[in-house]
Design an enzyme around this catalytic site. Structure first.
Site, mmCIF file in Angstrom:
data_model
loop_
_atom_site.group_PDB
_atom_site.id
_atom_site.type_symbol
_atom_site.label_atom_id
_atom_site.label_comp_id
_atom_site.label_asym_id
_atom_site.label_seq_id
_atom_site.Cartn_x
_atom_site.Cartn_y
_atom_site.Cartn_z
ATOM 1 N N ASP A 1 4.702 5.359 -10.232
ATOM 2 C CA ASP A 1 5.351 5.252 -8.922
ATOM 3 C C ASP A 1 5.790 6.643 -8.497
ATOM 4 O OD1 ASP A 1 6.821 4.245 -6.607
ATOM 5 O OD2 ASP A 1 6.896 2.324 -7.657
ATOM 6 N N HIS B 1 -0.221 -5.400 0.545
ATOM 7 C CA HIS B 1 0.199 -6.023 1.809
ATOM 8 C C HIS B 1 1.141 -5.134 2.625
ATOM 9 C CE1 HIS B 1 4.218 -8.222 0.634
ATOM 10 N NE2 HIS B 1 4.179 -6.991 0.162
#
Length: 353
Positions: free
Chosen positions: A220, A258
């Site tokens: 990340d 998404h």
């Protein structure tokens, strides 16, 4: 024929009244969560009267039981709680838990209470009021409501950041339980796995805990992994998925795609393809697969989540299978397989060959 037309017209009116006040269901459930009603009943070990519930509500200095009576009446009708009326008509009604209200327990590992408090907070409700403005002008709903995008808002507002992180963490636990229980064959053949956008590493840690042979990498942004706790079998790596992704036999992405436009998803997938072996590698995407005409348990919620992406993301959306196919092919993954799991999301296995 006239009678049928009149009946249909009346039904149409009733439907609009229902949709006009659909928010009342959300607010009643939110009230129950804030008052910890499900927890109070659960801790007692069985149904309680309203007087007993009110007596156990924290910081209720001058409670109004009449308000609670009316709120619980709606929640019983919605099957969030049960109501047991004495057969002889004498005595107080006893309120108990249902399968639904067990998902509202604060102290349960499998709870949706933090997500509900997050989504129904005025901060996150405000962008929904900007939909018509977005249709007319384009732009980002959250930005219109708050003057900045959601990630900037979170970085400037610790209270919102905690609310958001708690909501994400609770849904992650629920989804990961479903994934680990169903996707056994999928993880069994993987020697190394990188979780792209893995936050502080809880998801990949859960996978490695269940499948200890896997070498896990949590990937990340640097400031995110800087606060990540240490997990056995998991290495934390900071970076940017739009630049490069650490090499592994498989890439795992849960509720990441998404958040992004098709163009951005193609860029991410191209970097995934570079990170995995050409012959044996795969990408494991965990996301909603929309079924607009479907009647499955979560199909309706999937469509709502697509609108949620208008409210809270910067160009993200939920996708049908055809939309996923287009994005996957654009990213270099001509072959894919969709696996249903007992959750809102599905697993999409994508292969470079």
């Amino acid at each position: 024929m006239e009678a049928k037309e009149a009946e249909a017209e009346l039904q149409g009116q009733a439907d609009i009244w229902k949709y006009m006040f659909s928010f009342a269901d959300s607010m009643a459930v939110k009230c129950a969560v804030e008052l910890r009603i499900a927890d109070i009943i659960d801790m007692h070990g069985g149904p309680l009267t309203l007087s007993q519930i009110v007596a156990a509500i924290p910081d209720a200095l001058s409670p109004d039981i009449n308000y609670l009576t009316r709120i619980m009446r709606l929640l019983v009708r919605r099957k969030i709680f049960t109501a047991h009326h004495p057969s002889d008509g004498d005595g107080d009604t006893l309120y108990g838990l249902t399968h639904s209200s067990r998902w509202l327990l604060h102290d349960s590992k499998m709870s949706l209470a933090p997500m509900l408090l997050m989504e129904d907070h005025p901060w996150l409700m405000a962008p929904w009021h900007c939909f018509s403005q977005c249709v007319k002008e384009g732009g980002i709903a959250f930005n219109k409501a708050h003057g900045r995008e959601i990630w900037d808002f979170a970085s400037e507002n610790p209270e919102f950041n905690n609310l958001f992180n708690d909501g994400m963490a609770c849904t992650a636990r629920i989804v990961m339980r479903a994934i680990v229980s169903v996707y056994k064959d999928g993880f069994g053949s993987v020697g190394s796995l990188v979780d792209v956008g893995g936050g502080t590493g809880s998801a990949v840690a859960e996978i490695v805990k269940s499948y200890p042979h896997i070498r896990g990498v949590n990937f990340d942004l640097p400031h995110v992994v800087a606060t990540a706790p240490m997990y056995d079998g998991v290495k934390h790596v900071g970076g940017d998925m739009f630049q490069a992704i650490p090499n592994a036999e498989a890439v795992f992405m849960k509720w990441i795609m998404h958040d992004w436009s098709d163009e951005s998803c193609v860029k991410i997938l191209k970097n995934c393809r570079k990170a995995i072996p050409e012959e044996s590698g795969k990408v494991i995407i965990v996301d909603v697969v929309l079924q607009p005409e479907g009647n499955g348990l979560f199909d309706d919620t999937g469509l709502v989540f697509d609108l949620l992406m208008i409210a809270h993301s910067s160009g993200g959306k939920e996708r049908t299978e055809l939309e996923w196919k287009k994005v996957l092919e654009g990213g270099g993954f001509p072959r894919y397989n969709i696996i249903k799991i007992p959750a809102l999301l599905s697993i999409i296995e994508a292969y470079p060959k």
